[in-house]
Design an enzyme around this catalytic site. Structure first.
Site, PDB file in Angstrom:
ATOM      1  N   GLU A   1     170.991  72.776 -57.830  1.00  0.00           N
ATOM      2  CA  GLU A   1     172.289  73.103 -57.248  1.00  0.00           C
ATOM      3  C   GLU A   1     172.885  74.323 -57.963  1.00  0.00           C
ATOM      4  O   GLU A   1     172.856  74.403 -59.195  1.00  0.00           O
ATOM      5  CB  GLU A   1     173.193  71.873 -57.417  1.00  0.00           C
TER       6      GLU A   1
ATOM      7  N   LYS B   1     177.072  70.925 -48.892  1.00  0.00           N
ATOM      8  CA  LYS B   1     177.189  69.604 -49.511  1.00  0.00           C
ATOM      9  C   LYS B   1     178.225  68.774 -48.750  1.00  0.00           C
ATOM     10  O   LYS B   1     179.287  69.281 -48.366  1.00  0.00           O
ATOM     11  CB  LYS B   1     177.604  69.771 -50.968  1.00  0.00           C
TER      12      LYS B   1
ATOM     13  N   CYS C   1     172.965  66.831 -54.583  1.00  0.00           N
ATOM     14  CA  CYS C   1     173.456  66.034 -55.707  1.00  0.00           C
ATOM     15  C   CYS C   1     174.254  64.783 -55.310  1.00  0.00           C
ATOM     16  O   CYS C   1     173.679  63.766 -54.970  1.00  0.00           O
ATOM     17  CB  CYS C   1     174.276  66.926 -56.646  1.00  0.00           C
TER      18      CYS C   1
ATOM     19  N   ARG D   1     151.091  22.273 -47.049  1.00  0.00           N
ATOM     20  CA  ARG D   1     150.137  21.789 -46.068  1.00  0.00           C
ATOM     21  C   ARG D   1     149.663  20.373 -46.409  1.00  0.00           C
ATOM     22  O   ARG D   1     149.540  19.511 -45.534  1.00  0.00           O
ATOM     23  CB  ARG D   1     148.961  22.755 -45.964  1.00  0.00           C
TER      24      ARG D   1
ATOM     25  N   SER E   1     135.407  29.895 -55.113  1.00  0.00           N
ATOM     26  CA  SER E   1     135.649  28.450 -55.168  1.00  0.00           C
ATOM     27  C   SER E   1     136.363  28.067 -56.457  1.00  0.00           C
ATOM     28  O   SER E   1     137.159  27.122 -56.487  1.00  0.00           O
ATOM     29  CB  SER E   1     134.338  27.676 -55.028  1.00  0.00           C
TER      30      SER E   1
ATOM     31  N   GLU F   1     135.803  39.391 -48.069  1.00  0.00           N
ATOM     32  CA  GLU F   1     134.723  38.801 -47.288  1.00  0.00           C
ATOM     33  C   GLU F   1     135.087  38.743 -45.814  1.00  0.00           C
ATOM     34  O   GLU F   1     134.240  38.972 -44.940  1.00  0.00           O
ATOM     35  CB  GLU F   1     134.415  37.404 -47.816  1.00  0.00           C
TER      36      GLU F   1
ATOM     37  N   THR G   1     129.628  32.792 -42.979  1.00  0.00           N
ATOM     38  CA  THR G   1     128.862  32.186 -41.887  1.00  0.00           C
ATOM     39  C   THR G   1     129.815  31.590 -40.868  1.00  0.00           C
ATOM     40  O   THR G   1     130.634  30.728 -41.210  1.00  0.00           O
ATOM     41  CB  THR G   1     127.931  31.086 -42.428  1.00  0.00           C
TER      42      THR G   1
ATOM     43  N   SER H   1     138.043  41.474 -30.358  1.00  0.00           N
ATOM     44  CA  SER H   1     136.763  41.191 -31.010  1.00  0.00           C
ATOM     45  C   SER H   1     135.644  42.111 -30.558  1.00  0.00           C
ATOM     46  O   SER H   1     134.626  42.237 -31.243  1.00  0.00           O
ATOM     47  CB  SER H   1     136.366  39.734 -30.751  1.00  0.00           C
TER      48      SER H   1
END
EC number: 6.3.5.1
Length: 641
Positions: free
Chosen positions: A46, A115, A170, A337, A356, A464, A471, A623
């Site tokens: 400024e 400003k 500013c 849950r 796991s 994953e 699978t 998909s």
């Protein structure tokens, strides 16, 4: 400028109060050096042409004229420079004096932004000399040019439309409703603030928070250039505290009193991506005027740090805090849950591997939260053709140390019978050989859960799921997937954190050994008692895939830009030459598109971070979508080892 990267700098050269000729020489020198470094946007403080601390000298026509002469000199100096430059000066318009930012490019004044908020408290008394700016834009003549003047101005680069500049000065930022809010909603992706913020105890931290939070709130890049050495120290000192932030992160900072500048690259495309996905960010450009300018397209050398592990905080203290929070989130989701389903047990297939292990640790925490004993967690190990002594032993020790219920089901006979049923030759180690075992394991877990009045806790992680390394209707399926939102690189740190806070040395030891065990589904026969099937040898390093996953899902970047970011992030890593980065990026896209059908029917699981693949939450994808466009873009890259 390629890929939306803008090289930007906030600069605070040493000045002299009211010595405009000296000041413009300092600014010009700093500007030429910045341009030589490839800077395309340079923001100065400024009143940098006059000095901020001129007081009533601002009302002197001599100083006002001196500022305009300095601006004219700077215009001549910028004609040959490919840089958008912002400087501050006092400007007399219609008999009123304004605190202005001049936006220059190639010898042209693109606009003058006054400003809005004038501080008139404490050590500041700007209303004594200046008038607040108006949102109305009008043309004024300055240095022989007709220039738009007003606060409702934006500046857009024709060659990089994602670079749209808004300007505030500013105090504007320190106000309750900063003009930058309206600039961003009108389309500005980068905000420049020309400031003369004096230094007091604690102010740097507050200033840093303001800049960071405003960039996060507005989903923008934010440059803050503050007055420094050379301002009058009659009643104040100025530290030249320069900052550059992007979406809540400070990318570059010139610490108070250090001298110099803050310089880095702002990713304008990232700002566009953030806004595109944020539907509460509603654009409204009413009343704004946009001035377009040209910059020569150039390859921007990346100097900003690209995090190779975007899911994992680098600071150990923050990482530990993040791990504890995530474990609590996972445990709370599972506890709800279990409570809702009136489940008597939480059944987990325990392999002695990382995923796991994490699921088991979370389940124990969930039972503790519910005030139930750890033995209500039923860990089931199911050895078969690929199970090694190491993983089997670790599974047993882990369960013993956590005091959960433990059951072993040798599934070999069931798998033999199943292979006989379908006519599978057991000497053929194909996908049927592998997936048959995985589905038998899931069958055992589901029916065990039914028999014990429980539910199956899934162990598969986010990485994953992205790669489809599961699978279908095998380990892909569960009754609640606690790890579904946790990438593999973070799984390691969560287990490491649990090892660090382990109640016993034995628990710590087994957790550390699990961390050292190669990631494997153990579906192929072991070789000499060792794991024969190492996941990362087949699908690629998870640290690369997690990096790719983050860039694809979080920002929607294309393959070419992600490859460029990967090269910067993993530079200096000899195991990752360009050919390797390219190979696994191509593999990522191929797998990501081909495996969406598995993600379209995922079990419930808690979201823990900004990236998730739940078909009911953040990621909706058909998909049968084709990867052709993405793979074609990759094919255009020139790869060198």
């Amino acid at each position: 400028m390629k890929d939306g990267f803008l090289k930007a700098a906030a600069l605070s050269p040493a000045l002299r109060v009211a010595d405009c000729a000296y000041n413009v020489r300092q600014i010009t020198d700093a500007l030429h050096k910045a341009a030589a470094r490839g800077v395309k946007l340079a923001v100065f403080p400024e009143f940098c042409l006059t000095g901020y601390t001129c007081g009533d000298l601002f009302l002197q026509r001599t100083l006002q004229t001196g500022a305009l002469d300095a601006l004219s000199t700077l215009l001549d100096e910028t004609k040959a420079l490919d840089v958008v430059t912002l400087v501050g000066l006092p400007l007399l318009v219609h008999g009123k004096l304004y605190n202005c930012a001049a936006v220059l490019c190639h010898g042209r004044i693109l606009g003058l932004v006054p400003k809005t908020y004038l501080p008139n408290y404490g050590e500041f008394y700007e209303k004594r000399q200046f008038t607040p700016g108006s949102t109305e834009v009008e043309l004024v003549e300055v240095c022989g040019q007709q220039v738009p003047f007003g606060t409702s101005l934006l500046f857009r680069c024709r060659q990089m439309p994602s670079f749209v500049l808004g300007v505030e000065i500013c105090e504007d930022l320190w106000s309750a409703l900063p003009p930058s809010t309206f600039h961003a909603l009108a389309g500005a992706t980068v905000i420049a603030n020309l400031s003369a913020s004096d230094e007091t105890v604690g102010k740097a931290e507050y200033r840093r928070a303001l800049v960071s939070n405003q960039s996060a709130r507005l989903l923008c890049g934010y440059l803050y250039a503050s007055a420094g050495h050379g301002e009058s120290t009659q009643d104040m000192v100025f530290a030249g505290h320069d900052l550059i932030a992007e979406n809540g992160t400070i990318l570059a900072e010139n610490a108070p009193f250090d001298g110099g500048c803050a310089e880095t690259e702002i990713d304008c495309q990232r700002m566009e991506a953030e806004r595109a996905r944020n539907t509460s960010f509603e654009l409204s450009g009413e009343g704004y005027q946009t001035v377009e300018f040209d910059l020569e397209p150039a390859e921007t050398t990346l100097t900003r740090w690209i995090d190779p592990a975007p899911f994992v905080p680098g600071d150990p203290k923050r990482r530990a805090e993040r791990c504890e929070l995530i474990l609590k989130m996972q445990a709370d989701g599972l506890a709800k849950r279990l409570e809702h389903a009136h489940a008597k047990t939480a059944v987990i297939g325990i392999s002695g591997g990382l995923d796991s292990c994490l699921a088991l640790l979370v389940a124990v925490r969930a039972m503790k939260q519910l005030g139930r004993p750890a033995r209500d967690v039923l860990a089931v190990t199911m050895p078969c053709f690929g199970t090694t002594k190491r993983t089997r032993s670790n599974a047993e020790i882990l369960c013993d140390e956590l005091q959960v219920s433990f059951k072993e089901i040798d599934i070999a006979n069931t798998v033999h019978s199943h292979f006989a049923d379908i006519g599978q030759d057991e000497s053929v180690l194909d996908v049927t050989f592998e997936n048959g075992q995985a589905r038998v394991r899931t069958l055992e877990l589901m029916d065990t859960a039914n028999r014990t009045g429980g539910l199956v806790v899934g162990t598969g992680d986010l990485s994953e799921l992205a790669l489809g390394w599961a699978t279908y209707n095998g380990d892909h399926m569960s009754m609640y997937g606690v790890n579904a939102g946790v990438p593999k690189t973070l799984v390691r740190h969560l287990v490491r954190y649990e090892a660090d806070i382990a109640a016993t040395d034995a628990l710590r030891t087994v957790l550390l050994d699990i961390l050292d065990t190669p990631v494997s589904p153990e579906l192929l026969p072991a070789k000499d008692g060792e794991i024969a099937q190492k996941t990362e040898d087949l699908v690629g390093p998870y640290e690369l895939h997690d990096f790719y996953l983050y860039q694809v899902l979080r920002f929607g970047f294309g393959p070419a830009k992600i490859f460029r970011l990967a090269k910067a992030a993993f530079a200096g890593r000899p195991e990752y030459p360009d050919s390797v980065l390219y190979k696994w990026l191509r593999n990522f896209y191929w797998r990501f598109f081909a495996q969406q059908f598995k993600r379209s029917c995922l079990p419930d699981g808690p979201k823990v971070g900004s990236v998730t693949l739940s078909p009911r939450g953040d990621w909706r994808m058909p998909s049968d979508a084709c990867a052709a466009l993405w793979l074609a873009e990759l094919e255009q890259l020139q790869i060198k080892d």
